[in-house]
Design a protein around this motif. Structure first.
Motif, short mmCIF file in Angstrom:
data_model
loop_
_atom_site.label_atom_id
_atom_site.label_comp_id
_atom_site.label_asym_id
_atom_site.label_seq_id
_atom_site.Cartn_x
_atom_site.Cartn_y
_atom_site.Cartn_z
N TYR A 42 1.82 -1.22 -0.24
CA TYR A 42 0.20 -0.11 0.31
C TYR A 42 0.67 1.55 0.27
O TYR A 42 0.57 2.06 -0.73
N LYS A 43 1.93 1.09 0.87
CA LYS A 43 3.07 2.44 0.85
C LYS A 43 3.37 2.67 -0.75
O LYS A 43 3.51 4.19 -1.13
N TYR A 44 3.14 2.29 -1.68
CA TYR A 44 3.21 2.43 -3.30
C TYR A 44 2.80 3.15 -3.89
O TYR A 44 2.54 3.17 -5.22
N PHE A 45 0.81 2.30 -3.48
CA PHE A 45 0.10 2.98 -3.86
C PHE A 45 -0.10 4.89 -4.35
O PHE A 45 -0.09 5.43 -3.39
N GLY A 46 -0.16 4.92 -5.85
CA GLY A 46 -0.37 6.09 -6.00
C GLY A 46 0.97 6.98 -6.50
O GLY A 46 1.13 7.84 -7.45
N ILE A 47 1.71 6.39 -6.69
CA ILE A 47 3.71 6.40 -7.37
C ILE A 47 3.24 6.00 -8.30
O ILE A 47 3.04 4.25 -8.97
N PRO A 48 4.09 6.95 -9.32
CA PRO A 48 4.14 6.49 -11.03
C PRO A 48 4.69 4.85 -10.93
O PRO A 48 5.97 4.31 -9.76
N SER A 49 4.18 4.14 -11.79
CA SER A 49 5.06 3.16 -11.84
C SER A 49 6.55 2.89 -12.50
O SER A 49 7.21 2.05 -11.51
N GLY A 50 7.37 3.84 -13.09
CA GLY A 50 8.35 4.08 -13.47
C GLY A 50 8.92 4.43 -12.02
O GLY A 50 10.83 3.54 -12.52
N LYS A 51 8.33 4.91 -11.12
CA LYS A 51 9.13 5.33 -9.90
C LYS A 51 9.20 3.93 -8.58
O LYS A 51 10.10 3.93 -8.02
N VAL A 52 8.69 2.80 -8.99
CA VAL A 52 8.55 1.83 -7.74
C VAL A 52 9.04 0.67 -7.49
O VAL A 52 10.19 0.59 -6.49
N ALA A 53 9.66 0.47 -9.77
CA ALA A 53 10.69 -0.32 -9.71
C ALA A 53 12.20 -0.23 -8.96
O ALA A 53 12.58 -1.17 -7.87
N MET A 55 12.64 1.83 -6.13
CA MET A 55 12.31 1.70 -5.21
C MET A 55 12.49 0.47 -4.47
O MET A 55 12.58 0.32 -3.40
N LEU A 56 12.07 -0.91 -5.26
CA LEU A 56 11.81 -1.49 -4.62
C LEU A 56 13.30 -2.35 -5.12
O LEU A 56 13.69 -3.80 -4.08
N GLY A 57 14.58 -2.28 -5.85
CA GLY A 57 15.46 -2.45 -6.24
C GLY A 57 15.72 -3.42 -7.46
O GLY A 57 16.44 -4.49 -7.39
N PHE A 58 14.69 -3.12 -8.06
CA PHE A 58 14.42 -4.10 -9.26
C PHE A 58 14.68 -3.08 -10.31
O PHE A 58 14.61 -2.03 -10.80
N ALA A 59 16.50 -4.03 -11.53
CA ALA A 59 16.70 -2.26 -11.85
C ALA A 59 15.90 -2.61 -12.90
O ALA A 59 16.52 -0.96 -13.81
N ASP A 60 14.99 -3.60 -13.62
CA ASP A 60 15.07 -3.73 -14.68
C ASP A 60 13.30 -2.51 -14.86
O ASP A 60 12.48 -3.01 -14.52
N GLY A 61 13.12 -1.07 -14.55
CA GLY A 61 12.00 -0.47 -14.45
C GLY A 61 10.57 -0.54 -15.36
O GLY A 61 9.53 -1.06 -15.24
N GLU A 62 11.25 -0.81 -16.89
CA GLU A 62 10.30 -1.14 -17.82
C GLU A 62 10.10 -2.29 -17.62
O GLU A 62 8.61 -1.74 -18.42
N LEU A 63 9.99 -3.00 -17.74
CA LEU A 63 9.97 -4.62 -17.66
C LEU A 63 9.27 -4.31 -16.87
O LEU A 63 7.78 -5.09 -16.56
N PHE A 64 9.21 -4.21 -15.38
CA PHE A 64 8.56 -3.80 -14.45
C PHE A 64 7.37 -2.95 -14.56
O PHE A 64 6.53 -3.58 -14.16
N GLY A 65 7.43 -1.77 -14.85
CA GLY A 65 5.89 -1.34 -15.73
C GLY A 65 5.03 -1.25 -16.24
O GLY A 65 3.86 -1.44 -15.79
N HIS A 66 5.80 -2.27 -17.27
CA HIS A 66 4.85 -2.91 -18.03
C HIS A 66 4.11 -4.59 -17.37
O HIS A 66 3.14 -4.59 -17.92
N ARG A 67 4.63 -4.61 -16.83
CA ARG A 67 3.89 -5.92 -16.11
C ARG A 67 2.87 -6.11 -15.47
O ARG A 67 1.93 -6.83 -15.14
N TRP A 68 3.49 -4.74 -14.47
CA TRP A 68 2.23 -4.24 -13.95
C TRP A 68 1.13 -3.65 -14.80
O TRP A 68 -0.07 -4.04 -14.04
#
Length: 213
Positions: A42-53, A55-68
């Motif tokens: 819930y702490k990440y709710f409302g944050i752009p998907s490109g920023k969350v990756a 923050m979580l320590g996941f290197a590929d922000g584009e992949l993370f955002g696309h899958r989300w």
């Protein structure tokens, strides 16, 4: 008092909490192998998907955002507008007010939302994630709304003429830093959580009182 009413979407107009958080939990599980509790996600709710990756320590922000985004769309059936938001928006339009929308969603996510497909025509401007380089909590999205509306109306707009309505600290910081008053959407009645909002609403009746200002 206010000529411009600028709304956040998720948690303010549309109840996307379950969709957003459960799709994030699924994405984290798929890509990182981590079972994240609901309250933590819930702490990440409302944050752009490109920023969350990052923050979580996941290197590929584009992949993370696309899958989300894909998971979000799959769980779209869980979303619904909060009671009475369309009535409040129509009331504002009838009174000659300008309606804006500042969201962390991108246009792909916005276009896939059947509820926003119905509400979007009521807005004079919608600012999505790709419309600015900086995002909430930075004031740039609100300033972009003001810039576009000045071009549209040919009038200089003061931030004091605008009320930003949102549900998170990111929303407050975005609107407040741009010089706007802030109304906190607290539909779930979680309280102010330290957000120094000028107004707060948790029901249609309270929202209608605010938009009547």
């Amino acid at each position: 008092m206010y000529k411009h009413f600028i709304f956040d979407i998720d948690g303010t107009l549309i109840d996307t909490e379950s969709t957003g958080i459960l799709s994030l939990i699924r994405t984290i599980k798929e890509l990182m192998g981590i079972e994240m509790p609901y309250d933590e996600a819930y702490k990440y709710f409302g944050i752009p998907s490109g920023k969350v990756a990052p923050m979580l320590g996941f290197a590929d922000g584009e992949l993370f955002g696309h899958r989300w985004e894909e998971n979000f769309v799959e769980l779209q059936y869980l979303t619904k507008p909060f009671d009475g938001v369309e009535k409040a928006l129509l009331l504002l339009k009838e009174r000659g007010k300008y309606l804006g929308c500042v969201t962390s969603r991108n246009r792909y996510e916005l276009g896939k939302d059947p509820h926003m497909q119905k509400l979007s025509p009521l807005f004079d401007q919608i600012i999505c994630a790709e419309d600015t380089e900086k995002h909430k909590p930075d004031p740039e999205p609100v300033r972009e709304y003001l810039r576009r509306m000045e071009n549209l109306t040919g009038e200089r707009i003061s931030p004091q003429e605008c009320l930003f309505l949102g549900d998170t600290r990111h929303d407050f910081d975005c609107g407040n830093s741009a010089g706007c008053d802030f109304a906190l959407a607290d539909w779930k009645e979680r309280g102010m959580n330290g957000i120094p909002a000028s107004y707060r609403f948790s029901s249609l009746e309270e929202l209608l009182e605010i938009v009547s200002l």
